[in-house]
Design a protein around this motif. Sequence first.
Motif, PDB file in Angstrom:
ATOM      1  N   ALA A  46      46.455 -46.680  37.465  1.00 56.87           N
ATOM      2  CA  ALA A  46      46.181 -45.800  38.592  1.00 56.87           C
ATOM      3  C   ALA A  46      44.706 -45.430  38.647  1.00 56.87           C
ATOM      4  CB  ALA A  46      47.044 -44.543  38.484  1.00 56.87           C
ATOM      5  N   VAL A  71      52.453 -47.372  41.684  1.00 53.35           N
ATOM      6  CA  VAL A  71      52.576 -46.600  40.441  1.00 53.35           C
ATOM      7  C   VAL A  71      53.969 -45.990  40.338  1.00 53.35           C
ATOM      8  CG1 VAL A  71      51.733 -44.556  39.235  1.00 53.35           C
ATOM      9  CG2 VAL A  71      50.117 -46.137  40.262  1.00 53.35           C
ATOM     10  N   LEU A  72      54.465 -45.453  41.445  1.00 54.39           N
ATOM     11  CA  LEU A  72      55.791 -44.829  41.437  1.00 54.39           C
ATOM     12  C   LEU A  72      56.887 -45.824  41.108  1.00 54.39           C
ATOM     13  CD1 LEU A  72      55.346 -42.597  44.562  1.00 54.39           C
ATOM     14  CD2 LEU A  72      56.130 -41.780  42.350  1.00 54.39           C
ATOM     15  N   VAL A  73      56.864 -46.965  41.800  1.00 59.09           N
ATOM     16  CA  VAL A  73      57.909 -47.961  41.563  1.00 59.09           C
ATOM     17  C   VAL A  73      57.809 -48.499  40.137  1.00 59.09           C
ATOM     18  CG1 VAL A  73      58.813 -50.200  42.300  1.00 59.09           C
ATOM     19  CG2 VAL A  73      58.091 -48.546  44.000  1.00 59.09           C
ATOM     20  N   PRO A  81      54.757 -52.864  47.473  1.00 53.60           N
ATOM     21  CA  PRO A  81      55.470 -52.856  46.188  1.00 53.60           C
ATOM     22  C   PRO A  81      56.987 -53.013  46.351  1.00 53.60           C
ATOM     23  CG  PRO A  81      53.769 -51.185  46.160  1.00 53.60           C
ATOM     24  CD  PRO A  81      53.835 -51.713  47.565  1.00 53.60           C
ATOM     25  N   VAL A 137      48.653 -48.336  45.954  1.00 56.87           N
ATOM     26  CA  VAL A 137      48.474 -47.702  44.643  1.00 56.87           C
ATOM     27  C   VAL A 137      49.515 -46.601  44.448  1.00 56.87           C
ATOM     28  CG1 VAL A 137      46.920 -46.307  43.228  1.00 56.87           C
ATOM     29  CG2 VAL A 137      46.022 -48.270  44.461  1.00 56.87           C
ATOM     30  N   ALA A 138      49.693 -45.775  45.486  1.00 56.89           N
ATOM     31  CA  ALA A 138      50.633 -44.662  45.351  1.00 56.89           C
ATOM     32  C   ALA A 138      52.048 -45.152  45.080  1.00 56.89           C
ATOM     33  CB  ALA A 138      50.603 -43.788  46.605  1.00 56.89           C
ATOM     34  N   THR A 139      52.580 -46.027  45.952  1.00 60.57           N
ATOM     35  CA  THR A 139      53.962 -46.437  45.701  1.00 60.57           C
ATOM     36  C   THR A 139      54.061 -47.420  44.542  1.00 60.57           C
ATOM     37  OG1 THR A 139      53.859 -48.108  47.431  1.00 60.57           O
ATOM     38  CG2 THR A 139      54.893 -46.054  48.003  1.00 60.57           C
ATOM     39  N   ILE A 192      53.115 -38.639  37.378  1.00 64.18           N
ATOM     40  CA  ILE A 192      52.274 -38.523  38.567  1.00 64.18           C
ATOM     41  C   ILE A 192      51.426 -37.250  38.489  1.00 64.18           C
ATOM     42  CG2 ILE A 192      52.362 -38.022  41.059  1.00 64.18           C
ATOM     43  CD1 ILE A 192      52.721 -40.941  40.523  1.00 64.18           C
ATOM     44  N   THR A 203      56.192 -42.971  51.781  1.00 69.81           N
ATOM     45  CA  THR A 203      57.300 -43.329  50.886  1.00 69.81           C
ATOM     46  C   THR A 203      58.629 -42.802  51.399  1.00 69.81           C
ATOM     47  OG1 THR A 203      56.836 -41.481  49.417  1.00 69.81           O
ATOM     48  CG2 THR A 203      55.992 -43.610  48.766  1.00 69.81           C
ATOM     49  N   PHE A 220      49.285 -38.822  46.032  1.00 72.32           N
ATOM     50  CA  PHE A 220      50.162 -39.160  44.905  1.00 72.32           C
ATOM     51  C   PHE A 220      51.348 -38.202  44.837  1.00 72.32           C
ATOM     52  CE2 PHE A 220      48.628 -42.344  41.832  1.00 72.32           C
ATOM     53  CZ  PHE A 220      47.515 -42.778  42.506  1.00 72.32           C
ATOM     54  N   LEU A 234      59.338 -45.824  37.906  1.00 73.95           N
ATOM     55  CA  LEU A 234      60.789 -45.793  38.129  1.00 73.95           C
ATOM     56  C   LEU A 234      61.465 -46.967  37.418  1.00 73.95           C
ATOM     57  CD1 LEU A 234      62.425 -45.513  41.677  1.00 73.95           C
ATOM     58  CD2 LEU A 234      63.436 -46.784  39.840  1.00 73.95           C
ATOM     59  N   MET A 235      60.953 -48.163  37.669  1.00 73.45           N
ATOM     60  CA  MET A 235      61.613 -49.355  37.140  1.00 73.45           C
ATOM     61  C   MET A 235      61.524 -49.411  35.618  1.00 73.45           C
ATOM     62  SD  MET A 235      60.892 -52.380  39.841  1.00 73.45           S
ATOM     63  CE  MET A 235      62.104 -52.641  41.133  1.00 73.45           C
TER      64      MET A 235
END
Lengths: 673, 673
Positions: A461, A589-591, A498, A585-587, A367, B587, B492, A594-595
Amino acid sequence: MDNYLIFTILAGVLALAFAFFLSNSISKEDPGNEKMAEIAGHIHDGAMAFLKTEYRYLAAFIVIVGAVLAIFVKWQTAICFAFGALFSISAGYFGMNVATKANVRTAEAARHGQNKALKIAFSGGSVMGMSVVGLGIFGLGIMYFIFGGNMEVVTGYGLGASSIALFARVGGGIYTKAADVGADLVGKVEAGIPEDDPRNPAVIADNVGDNVGDVAGMGADLFESYVGSIISALTLGAVLFTNKEGAVYTLLLSAIGIVASIIGVLFARRSKASNPQKALNSGTYIGGAIVIISSAILSNGIFGNLKAFWAIAAGLVVGMLIGKITEIYTSDEYKSVKKIADQSETGPATTIISGLATGMYSTLWPILLICVGVMVSYFIMDGKTNPTMGLFGIALSAVGMLSTTGLTVAVDAYGPIADNAGGIAEMSELPHEVREITDKLDSVGNTTAAIGKGFAIGSAALTALALFASYAQAVNLTNIDLLNPITLVGLFIGAMLPFLFGAMTMESVGKAAKEMIEEVRRQFNTIPGLMEGKAKPDYKKCVDISTAAAIREMILPGILAIVVPIGVGLLLGKEALGGLIGGAVATGVLVAILMANAGGAWDNAKKYIEGGQHGGKGSYAHKAAVVGDTVGDPFKDTSGPSMNILIKLMTIVSLVFAPIILKYGGILISLLK
Amino acid sequence: MDNYLIFTILAGVLALAFAFFLSNSISKEDPGNEKMAEIAGHIHDGAMAFLKTEYRYLAAFIVIVGAVLAIFVKWQTAICFAFGALFSISAGYFGMNVATKANVRTAEAARHGQNKALKIAFSGGSVMGMSVVGLGIFGLGIMYFIFGGNMEVVTGYGLGASSIALFARVGGGIYTKAADVGADLVGKVEAGIPEDDPRNPAVIADNVGDNVGDVAGMGADLFESYVGSIISALTLGAVLFTNKEGAVYTLLLSAIGIVASIIGVLFARRSKASNPQKALNSGTYIGGAIVIISSAILSNGIFGNLKAFWAIAAGLVVGMLIGKITEIYTSDEYKSVKKIADQSETGPATTIISGLATGMYSTLWPILLICVGVMVSYFIMDGKTNPTMGLFGIALSAVGMLSTTGLTVAVDAYGPIADNAGGIAEMSELPHEVREITDKLDSVGNTTAAIGKGFAIGSAALTALALFASYAQAVNLTNIDLLNPITLVGLFIGAMLPFLFGAMTMESVGKAAKEMIEEVRRQFNTIPGLMEGKAKPDYKKCVDISTAAAIREMILPGILAIVVPIGVGLLLGKEALGGLIGGAVATGVLVAILMANAGGAWDNAKKYIEGGQHGGKGSYAHKAAVVGDTVGDPFKDTSGPSMNILIKLMTIVSLVFAPIILKYGGILISLLK
């Protein structure tokens, strides 16, 4: 037709010609003995049967959405949409067709040594790679030409590519994981027979899964990324430049990227390096170097300065670093995977906790790197004085990351082909050495694939942000104010999507896997002589279960991704939709990070223990690690990879449907006094 | 002093007086036999030892941050900050002190029947509840009076409350889960002795954990929520009304909420209902009804219309519905928990996957409800024509949700007291019926607690949004534009922070639990005669391990939550910090809901199986469900509950440090050309 456009379309044709050449060279190879051919035939047929069923549903989807576009937006958009979808489908069909021929030939070649097997597997992957970029740029170039560079219309091509990608990724991901979990849990764990044992009824479905998930699904995914990044740059470029410098730069760079990919593939194929990793790396580095140098020359030639080059260089560096970080969190040479393996000694619960913690930690640096990439490419292109130009810089850095997509896909698709070859070797009872070679080949692409993953996440992103800016322009928003509660409502809904999407796809895998488990158990229990190898299992039944489940479960998430943004835009208005995209977009990319990383780390922790650590195979720690790996499967192969597509699809849906949102948006808000 | 302020402060004094009265009535009860007193003494001493160690570190923290505030912001802010922190600490200290007296008396009372035991346990919880709201409003009222309603300064009180809450929640959460996992994994699973067996070295630490985590940590958490919601309404109200109508309404409503809570507590205590659930519910409903009616009367009296009443009613309805949804996803009477239990039949991997999917699904409706709450309270207060007034409406709806915090905390703290009573009964070898009564009492508060959780989540989001708006005003931002890449960079980073925070706290629990596991194993192996009950375990060693680990691990996340927003503001500027808050709130709320509900669902799936389903205790499904429950422990009791505090703490840090951000913010951006 302008010269730059001719060059772009020719590059696409060149890639396709190269793909045909590679495909022919593969067909000429020895497909092995009769038993091998029979098994390969089963895999091929299963994969094609899935694609055909899938395409029937996709055809209905294309017709419906195309009609909606033609009626409510523009008929030209509908045409672009249909072409985007059809070209994506064609790339997947062609690539997978060849992949299911390359697998058995790789197995046969592996009987005669590693080098030839590598060459065939990599050629198979390269066909997929060249189909993706060749059809991608060819179709886009043609649409761009026909509609005179009218990006409002040409964006439909991206919508087609994105929607097919989502269905293909979700469907393929569910297929492959249902088969994988079913084959492993009943075959390996309950019945105690080895991986890829021909007595296992789900073994063909498992091998088909590698093709429909990791070859066709992945190909559609990168087709979408590739096309999306170019479209985002073209759209912003169209606003900025009266003499089309933006389009010229973007398209020429993409064309050069194709040439660079072809050169890279040739290098990797011809490499005489004894270490196959080196062969793949050398190709990747050469391709990257060509793009870097060309981008500088083009930047200077077209814009008269090196700013665009720096934006692209920033994207490439960020993408590579994200790839490196992916490796640090998921490779057993670093401490995260070792820690998970260590935690497996106290059982599955601690394995899961430490894997989830690793995945969550692993979001930090990617990030921050994406943020650095955004800022560098924005400010280097004078975003402070000309925001749109800065956004164009962001789009360019995504284009740079994806310019060698041909190579990335080649390496990505090479893995499952080698994996399949191993499966065929096992099922045809080829000598043990053959499997050793294919296993080695399979493990080799991992590092290169990690860099590809970094590019995929980073570019997703950046592309989404650039498309987001285009959406705002399309609906006449000069700012999307976070202080407006309606925007915040959109942000909340977007951020939640997401999670919802992840829940749906994970549960689908669980459901499909359960059906598969029951069927495999049933066959073991009811087919006499199966375990003794005297009777054959009913492979087709398992293939049918995976196919039916994948198709059934892909529909709802796919439709949601299209309907929700439009619904929010119509009900709550364009600001809320802007907030929705920002949040998603924010979550997303994070998820996704993470996954992908938690799944990768669990996978490698299990392999690390299987390599002899913490008691090795069969130990208490190993059992715990298998639980982690099983949880990680839908993470890294179904839900995680769909996130990147989801966020871009929702963004591009908003962009394409902007005229309607602009006209009718915010019905609910206007009712409130 | 104005009348409304006198009334507010008097309400605080009344709550404290009521707390003293309840505390005295508990002290007069029979503390049981010598053995019970000894065990209760261990628990009391362990809890107090933890608090004292924690307070040493917090004292240093208060001095340092206080000094920073005095030097860089205002000395008045520093004073408010110190009072906020000290009052929060005092509430925790007082409440926990009484809780560790009430536990043993509840156990003794349970020997003579259920009703008296309920009364004592609930009185114990009510002391915590009354301390929280009494000290909360009393301190806030005094600060408001001394500094003449200057909210810029009084916000420091909220900062003090929030930072203590974060430390207390994280520290308490790590303490309780390390002890719990250590006691369960070695004692129950490895040594095969029952829960709360006195031979288990970690059993005292486990019972101490209930107090420091679920009583003191939870109390500090709700102290923060309560104070934060009032401050957010006061801050916006100060901008809006020249005649202080906003403050009058907010404070009077809070004061009435305290009176309503006292009446509710009295009702629940006096209830002769044979079903203890009914007793708790009746108190809660009566309290809620008083608030609703008063809010309408006040709204009409102060503003001349019912708009404020509707905003508050919207908040209450949304909070209750979120609570109901929490119940649907986490109670074994609904399908999610049943499905997880069903999936446990195929092993721990499917248990984990379906629990995670449930947690992710469970974000959908709470998020939509929060959105509805935001929109209703915003538009009903004319947000369309006067945005600040709309935001005031959002703040009011959070105040409404939290007006009966006294009752919520009473019910929340009652559970661990009953739980502790059960532990003491077990360890003192009281008759089996005693344990049955305490178990029943323990399970009873769950539904009421679920509604409390709904209020906590809903109010956290609404309060954070209202504080966010105040932040924007404090730094002179009229809009926070999502199209500005710097805002997106902030978004982000902010969205990533809850993931980072979750990873840190989960890993801390893992580390601390590992130390505990090793110590318990060591004692079982090296103390002769321990398993035969001839020798005593070294309880203190385990208490010390939990204490040291909790203190050590709480520091970094706590500091990060304060330093990161200031750092981002200084480097990237006020827009980026605005984006950060937006991202973190979105989040943070999602991850909080996911973790709380997945954890709750796993917990109840295990209990459901233990109730005899899927083979009951000891079955394959049960073992898988235990894995889910263990993963869920840090989810629901450490990482999850910290998220709500995290997002508010970061928002209030930004608000308090706004003058510095305004003056020096954006250093890095101004360096970029």
